[in-house]
Scaffold this motif. Structure first.
Motif, PDB file in Angstrom:
ATOM      1  N   THR A   1       5.368  -6.230  14.211  1.00  0.00           N
ATOM      2  CA  THR A   1       5.331  -5.852  12.800  1.00  0.00           C
ATOM      3  C   THR A   1       4.217  -4.838  12.596  1.00  0.00           C
ATOM      4  N   ASP A   2       4.311  -4.064  11.519  1.00  0.00           N
ATOM      5  CA  ASP A   2       3.272  -3.089  11.208  1.00  0.00           C
ATOM      6  C   ASP A   2       2.007  -3.802  10.743  1.00  0.00           C
ATOM      7  N   PRO A   3       0.836  -3.263  11.061  1.00  0.00           N
ATOM      8  CA  PRO A   3      -0.419  -3.862  10.585  1.00  0.00           C
ATOM      9  C   PRO A   3      -0.464  -3.890   9.059  1.00  0.00           C
ATOM     10  N   GLN A   4      -1.241  -4.838   8.533  1.00  0.00           N
ATOM     11  CA  GLN A   4      -1.380  -4.990   7.083  1.00  0.00           C
ATOM     12  C   GLN A   4      -2.857  -5.055   6.695  1.00  0.00           C
ATOM     13  N   VAL A   5      -3.198  -4.425   5.578  1.00  0.00           N
ATOM     14  CA  VAL A   5      -4.534  -4.532   5.015  1.00  0.00           C
ATOM     15  C   VAL A   5      -4.549  -5.750   4.100  1.00  0.00           C
ATOM     16  N   ILE A   6      -5.379  -6.724   4.433  1.00  0.00           N
ATOM     17  CA  ILE A   6      -5.467  -7.957   3.652  1.00  0.00           C
ATOM     18  C   ILE A   6      -6.427  -7.780   2.489  1.00  0.00           C
ATOM     19  N   LYS A   7      -7.523  -7.050   2.728  1.00  0.00           N
ATOM     20  CA  LYS A   7      -8.537  -6.825   1.707  1.00  0.00           C
ATOM     21  C   LYS A   7      -9.237  -5.527   1.993  1.00  0.00           C
ATOM     22  N   VAL A   8      -9.601  -4.813   0.937  1.00  0.00           N
ATOM     23  CA  VAL A   8     -10.344  -3.573   1.124  1.00  0.00           C
ATOM     24  C   VAL A   8     -11.280  -3.376  -0.054  1.00  0.00           C
ATOM     25  N   ARG A   9     -12.473  -2.891   0.225  1.00  0.00           N
ATOM     26  CA  ARG A   9     -13.442  -2.571  -0.819  1.00  0.00           C
ATOM     27  C   ARG A   9     -13.507  -1.056  -0.916  1.00  0.00           C
ATOM     28  N   SER A  10     -12.661  -0.490  -1.773  1.00  0.00           N
ATOM     29  CA  SER A  10     -12.532   0.960  -1.843  1.00  0.00           C
ATOM     30  C   SER A  10     -11.890   1.364  -3.161  1.00  0.00           C
ATOM     31  N   LEU A  11     -12.251   2.564  -3.664  1.00  0.00           N
ATOM     32  CA  LEU A  11     -11.595   3.121  -4.850  1.00  0.00           C
ATOM     33  C   LEU A  11     -10.365   3.918  -4.476  1.00  0.00           C
ATOM     34  N   ARG A  12     -10.192   4.203  -3.187  1.00  0.00           N
ATOM     35  CA  ARG A  12      -9.078   5.035  -2.734  1.00  0.00           C
ATOM     36  C   ARG A  12      -7.866   4.215  -2.315  1.00  0.00           C
ATOM     37  N   MET A  13      -8.100   2.961  -1.941  1.00  0.00           N
ATOM     38  CA  MET A  13      -7.011   2.080  -1.525  1.00  0.00           C
ATOM     39  C   MET A  13      -7.016   0.853  -2.419  1.00  0.00           C
ATOM     40  N   ARG A  14      -5.845   0.304  -2.633  1.00  0.00           N
ATOM     41  CA  ARG A  14      -5.743  -0.893  -3.458  1.00  0.00           C
ATOM     42  C   ARG A  14      -4.802  -1.890  -2.798  1.00  0.00           C
ATOM     43  N   VAL A  15      -5.259  -3.143  -2.750  1.00  0.00           N
ATOM     44  CA  VAL A  15      -4.424  -4.217  -2.227  1.00  0.00           C
ATOM     45  C   VAL A  15      -4.243  -5.242  -3.332  1.00  0.00           C
ATOM     46  N   ASP A  16      -3.018  -5.394  -3.802  1.00  0.00           N
ATOM     47  CA  ASP A  16      -2.738  -6.370  -4.858  1.00  0.00           C
ATOM     48  C   ASP A  16      -2.890  -7.785  -4.311  1.00  0.00           C
ATOM     49  N   GLN A  17      -3.227  -8.697  -5.205  1.00  0.00           N
ATOM     50  CA  GLN A  17      -3.421 -10.080  -4.799  1.00  0.00           C
ATOM     51  C   GLN A  17      -2.156 -10.641  -4.177  1.00  0.00           C
ATOM     52  N   ARG A  18      -2.309 -11.226  -2.985  1.00  0.00           N
ATOM     53  CA  ARG A  18      -1.220 -11.847  -2.234  1.00  0.00           C
ATOM     54  C   ARG A  18      -0.125 -10.857  -1.848  1.00  0.00           C
ATOM     55  N   LYS A  19      -0.437  -9.544  -1.878  1.00  0.00           N
ATOM     56  CA  LYS A  19       0.528  -8.532  -1.457  1.00  0.00           C
ATOM     57  C   LYS A  19      -0.167  -7.563  -0.507  1.00  0.00           C
ATOM     58  N   PRO A  20      -0.284  -7.941   0.773  1.00  0.00           N
ATOM     59  CA  PRO A  20      -0.948  -7.067   1.736  1.00  0.00           C
ATOM     60  C   PRO A  20      -0.301  -5.692   1.780  1.00  0.00           C
ATOM     61  N   LEU A  21      -1.131  -4.683   2.068  1.00  0.00           N
ATOM     62  CA  LEU A  21      -0.667  -3.298   2.138  1.00  0.00           C
ATOM     63  C   LEU A  21      -0.265  -2.977   3.567  1.00  0.00           C
ATOM     64  N   THR A  22       0.991  -2.629   3.771  1.00  0.00           N
ATOM     65  CA  THR A  22       1.493  -2.316   5.112  1.00  0.00           C
ATOM     66  C   THR A  22       1.068  -0.915   5.523  1.00  0.00           C
ATOM     67  N   LEU A  23       0.593  -0.790   6.766  1.00  0.00           N
ATOM     68  CA  LEU A  23       0.167   0.499   7.307  1.00  0.00           C
ATOM     69  C   LEU A  23       1.105   0.893   8.444  1.00  0.00           C
ATOM     70  N   ARG A  24       1.951   1.867   8.185  1.00  0.00           N
ATOM     71  CA  ARG A  24       2.837   2.368   9.237  1.00  0.00           C
ATOM     72  C   ARG A  24       2.121   3.462  10.018  1.00  0.00           C
ATOM     73  N   ASP A  25       2.413   3.555  11.300  1.00  0.00           N
ATOM     74  CA  ASP A  25       1.736   4.520  12.178  1.00  0.00           C
ATOM     75  C   ASP A  25       0.225   4.338  12.088  1.00  0.00           C
ATOM     76  N   PHE A  26      -0.210   3.098  12.232  1.00  0.00           N
ATOM     77  CA  PHE A  26      -1.612   2.753  12.041  1.00  0.00           C
ATOM     78  C   PHE A  26      -2.506   3.336  13.124  1.00  0.00           C
ATOM     79  N   SER A  27      -3.652   3.854  12.696  1.00  0.00           N
ATOM     80  CA  SER A  27      -4.745   4.202  13.603  1.00  0.00           C
ATOM     81  C   SER A  27      -6.046   4.005  12.839  1.00  0.00           C
ATOM     82  N   ILE A  28      -7.100   3.640  13.550  1.00  0.00           N
ATOM     83  CA  ILE A  28      -8.382   3.433  12.896  1.00  0.00           C
ATOM     84  C   ILE A  28      -8.927   4.752  12.365  1.00  0.00           C
TER      85      ILE A  28
END
Length: 363
Positions: free
Chosen positions: A225-252
């Motif tokens: 499965t594609d990696p998911q962002v569970i939590k992020v402290r950022s103004l540029r990304m947002r993760v809704d509660q209980r809705k992880p953000l899927t990252l396709r073509d993930f790289s650090i």
């Protein structure tokens, strides 16, 4: 109203403020997940980015640091350590210093990868259990029944948490990019008494429970499965509660520089270490000193008015210095207060005798 004659006026406290910078700080990334999901691979791949400086890799028990250097473009240095907490902490402190130098020189950010946070917390947990077994009460209990369950005092767990927190603070304030890899998996849910709940499961990160909260960005990786962002402290990304953000073509690299918006202008998070009083920083200094003459000099310097210490705080610090001096005369093992071997005691005695001879020769 005027103060009575001869009464010292209290110092005027000045307001200390600064303008916010608006700059995106360097992150502490938590990348956790199933075995074989690509956590280590993604970190090794990131080491080849031309947007970062030197990556340092602390391999605690995974044993894959040498092999993953074969990934095309991978470029990192493996930190050697002897497996003790003290040596690992000192290496993290040395990397922190190097990252600060690189940032001041305008060089690309230093990166520190710890593989894994699960191993670090497991080491501290094992240390706590071993200390618990050695208490007078538990020794007596286990003498009667070697398999008996025994209680571990809260003070012992607090010691383990303090050691963990010292490393996490260095990672959070690193003038560069920190990456902590950890194991994560689906486990049976438990109730408040630690008993399994029938037909319920939950995701468990194998590390100290606050690691996810301490991290800037928490990424979960599962096989197939594609990696998911569970939590992020950022103004540029947002993760809704209980809705992880899927990252396709993930790289650090994409996560740090594009999605989080870090750049050469980024700085470490400005977070002075919190302390309930002025004593703790002094106690840390006392614990790090390894020479009795240095302890004596610290003991004499404590009452200086510029230190702003109360009478009780001075007494506490001096008592700690005296106890540390006694420990240098009767050394204990690194991981928890047990006595050293006879060979270690003889070596310590020889070192003390040599130091005394050197002192006599100088007189």
């Amino acid at each position: 109203m005027n103060a009575p004659p001869g009464t010292a006026r209290p110092p005027v406290i000045k307001l200390k403020t600064r303008r916010p910078t608006g700059v995106v700080p360097w992150p502490l990334l938590l990348i956790e997940g199933e075995e074989g999901a690509g956590k280590t691979y993604s970190a090794a791949q990131f080491s080849g980015s031309d947007r970062i400086g030197q990556m340092y890799w602390i391999d605690l028990d995974e044993g894959s640091a040498d092999e993953y250097a074969a990934i095309d473009g991978a470029n990192y240095l493996i930190i050697e350590h002897d497996g003790t907490y003290r040596d690992i902490l000192e290496q993290v402190e040395a990397i922190h210093t190097e990252a600060r130098r690189a940032a001041a020189a305008g060089e690309p950010p230093v990166v520190l990868t710890i593989d894994s946070g699960s191993a670090l917390w497991r080491m501290l947990t094992n240390w706590t259990y071993e200390r618990g077994r050695r208490t007078k009460k538990n020794r007596a209990l286990l003498l009667q029944d070697p398999d008996a369950a025994f209680d571990i005092g809260r003070n012992l767990w607090n010691d383990a948490l303090e050691r963990w927190s010292r490393i996490i603070y260095l990672l959070r304030t690193l003038p560069g990019i920190s990456i902590v890899l950890a194991r994560g998996k689906q486990v049976s849910a438990t109730d408040d008494n630690g008993q399994p709940v029938h037909n319920r499961s939950e995701w468990k990160v194998s590390a100290q429970k606050d690691l996810g909260f301490d991290s800037t960005c928490w990424v979960r990786m599962k096989r197939n499965t594609d990696p998911q962002v569970i939590k992020v402290r950022s103004l540029r990304m947002r993760v809704d509660q209980r809705k992880p953000l899927t990252l396709r073509d993930f790289s650090i690299e994409d996560l740090v520089f594009n999605k989080l918006g870090c750049s050469v202008e980024s700085q470490p998070r400005i977070m002075p270490a919190l302390s309930g009083d002025l004593v703790q920083p002094w106690l840390t200094r006392v614990a790090e000193l390894k020479a009795k003459d240095a302890l004596a000099a610290l003991w004499r310097s404590v009452p200086d008015p510029s230190n702003r210490l109360s009478r009780e705080e001075i007494a506490t610090i001096r008592a700690a210095a005296e106890q540390r001096a006694a420990e240098l005369d009767n050394p204990h093992s690194e991981m928890g207060g047990g006595p050293l071997t006879d060979a270690d005691k003889l070596r310590a005695a020889a070192d003390r005798k040599a130091a005394e001879q050197d002192a006599d020769a100088e007189q």
